[in-house]
Design an enzyme around this catalytic site. Structure first.
Site, PDB file in Angstrom:
ATOM      1  N   HIS A  99      20.359 -61.914  52.716  1.00 27.01           N
ATOM      2  CA  HIS A  99      19.865 -62.279  54.047  1.00 27.01           C
ATOM      3  C   HIS A  99      20.989 -62.949  54.823  1.00 27.01           C
ATOM      4  O   HIS A  99      22.067 -63.188  54.285  1.00 27.01           O
ATOM      5  CB  HIS A  99      18.608 -63.143  53.969  1.00 27.01           C
ATOM      6  N   HIS A 132      21.469 -65.962  56.383  1.00 26.23           N
ATOM      7  CA  HIS A 132      21.766 -67.389  56.501  1.00 26.23           C
ATOM      8  C   HIS A 132      23.211 -67.684  56.116  1.00 26.23           C
ATOM      9  O   HIS A 132      23.757 -67.099  55.170  1.00 26.23           O
ATOM     10  CB  HIS A 132      20.794 -68.220  55.657  1.00 26.23           C
ATOM     11  N   ASP A 191      24.812 -69.893  54.507  1.00 25.94           N
ATOM     12  CA  ASP A 191      25.215 -70.291  53.149  1.00 25.94           C
ATOM     13  C   ASP A 191      25.086 -69.135  52.147  1.00 25.94           C
ATOM     14  O   ASP A 191      25.242 -69.343  50.939  1.00 25.94           O
ATOM     15  CB  ASP A 191      24.426 -71.509  52.671  1.00 25.94           C
ATOM     16  N   HIS A 192      24.856 -67.939  52.662  1.00 21.98           N
ATOM     17  CA  HIS A 192      24.866 -66.743  51.817  1.00 21.98           C
ATOM     18  C   HIS A 192      25.894 -65.710  52.285  1.00 21.98           C
ATOM     19  O   HIS A 192      26.123 -64.731  51.582  1.00 21.98           O
ATOM     20  CB  HIS A 192      23.476 -66.117  51.766  1.00 21.98           C
ATOM     21  N   HIS A 232      10.965 -66.037  53.877  1.00 19.15           N
ATOM     22  CA  HIS A 232      11.980 -67.044  54.188  1.00 19.15           C
ATOM     23  C   HIS A 232      12.684 -66.639  55.481  1.00 19.15           C
ATOM     24  O   HIS A 232      12.838 -67.437  56.401  1.00 19.15           O
ATOM     25  CB  HIS A 232      12.953 -67.120  53.013  1.00 19.15           C
ATOM     26  N   ASP A 278      16.597 -66.532  48.294  1.00 18.57           N
ATOM     27  CA  ASP A 278      15.702 -67.595  48.755  1.00 18.57           C
ATOM     28  C   ASP A 278      14.264 -67.118  48.937  1.00 18.57           C
ATOM     29  O   ASP A 278      13.507 -67.684  49.724  1.00 18.57           O
ATOM     30  CB  ASP A 278      16.229 -68.177  50.069  1.00 18.57           C
ATOM     31  N   HIS A 294      19.533 -71.069  44.713  1.00 21.81           N
ATOM     32  CA  HIS A 294      19.825 -72.499  44.847  1.00 21.81           C
ATOM     33  C   HIS A 294      19.418 -73.280  43.598  1.00 21.81           C
ATOM     34  O   HIS A 294      18.518 -72.875  42.864  1.00 21.81           O
ATOM     35  CB  HIS A 294      19.074 -73.089  46.041  1.00 21.81           C
TER      36      HIS A 294
END
Length: 255
Positions: free
Chosen positions: A56, A58, A60-61, A114, A133, A171
């Site tokens: 996805h 975001h 932090d990915h 998410h 996530d 995570h």
């Protein structure tokens, strides 16, 4: 031969994964939170990156992707539905379509909730699913974009995979998730045993990811919304599991 899968801690609590096919030498990276630990892991093993699988959009990915591609010019794969927000994709995939690492085929699962357009990658021969996530160890991702009904549908797809599937999630939230899970199902002996194991692992600096789907089915409250005991403890006997899930998610959001 199954994929060799390496868990790589990134940032403060993220995980990336390398999936390596020993026969062909091909290696796929699942998500790109931080370049240095990923590049170090590749260099230490002498692996060459062949593709990057993005779950996805975001930050932090995906934020480390450009730096990784500078030294490992790999094919980038992601969801067609999320292509407008992801880094440039070489391959855009929809639910049910396949991706191959070496000689092993994997299948794309739409796990929106998410985010809308979040996907998971399931590699049946290696008994592995990369969920980022969506389904997480003892939890699930916060619903930033999707609805509770959407996330329940997504989790139900993952719950239907073979119980011996290993869940590679995004995570290290497991200890905090365990504290919340106790409030939903305090008398679950499997949950109590898992929490004790988590405490021991974290004290030793060990990751709690990946986890088995069997363990998630036995302990993760977000997968257990249809369980009569949970419904009774929440005063929701006989309710639609999607509604029970929504209540569990709402409680977690304010926990």
């Amino acid at each position: 031969m199954p994929l060799e899968i390496l868990t790589i801690p990134c940032l403060s609590d993220n995980y990336a994964f390398l999936a390596h096919d020993p026969n062909s030498g091909e290696t796929a990276l699942v998500d790109a939170p931080e370049a240095k630990p990923i590049l170090n892991a590749l260099a230490e093993r002498g692996w060459k990156l062949s593709q990057v699988l993005l779950t996805h959009h975001h930050w932090d990915h995906v934020d480390a992707l450009a730096e990784i591609l500078q030294t490992h010019p790999a094919k980038v794969v992601g969801a067609a539905a999320d292509a407008h927000r992801l880094p440039p994709l070489d391959v855009q995939l929809n639910e049910g379509e396949s991706v191959t690492v070496g000689g092993e085929p994997g299948v794309v699962i739409d796990v929106s909730g998410h985010t809308v357009g979040h996907i998971a990658f399931h590699f049946p021969d290696s008994h592995a699913v990369f969920t980022a996530d969506s389904l997480m160890a003892l939890g699930c991702g916060r619903l930033f974009e999707g609805t509770p009904a959407q996330m329940w549908e997504s989790l139900s797809k993952l719950a239907a995979l073979p119980a011996d599937t290993i869940v590679y999630s995004g995570h290290e939230y497991t200890q905090a998730n365990g504290r919340f899970a106790e409030t939903i199902e305090p008398d679950n002996p499997d949950l109590q045993a898992r929490i004790a194991d988590i405490v021991e692992k974290r004290a030793a600096g060990q990751p709690t990811v990946p986890s088995s789907l069997a363990l998630e089915l036995a302990t993760n409250p977000f997968l257990r919304a249809a369980e009569p005991g949970i419904q009774h403890s929440m005063g929701m006997d006989g309710a639609d599991p999607a509604a029970v899930f929504a209540e569990i998610r709402a409680r977690k959001d304010s926990f």
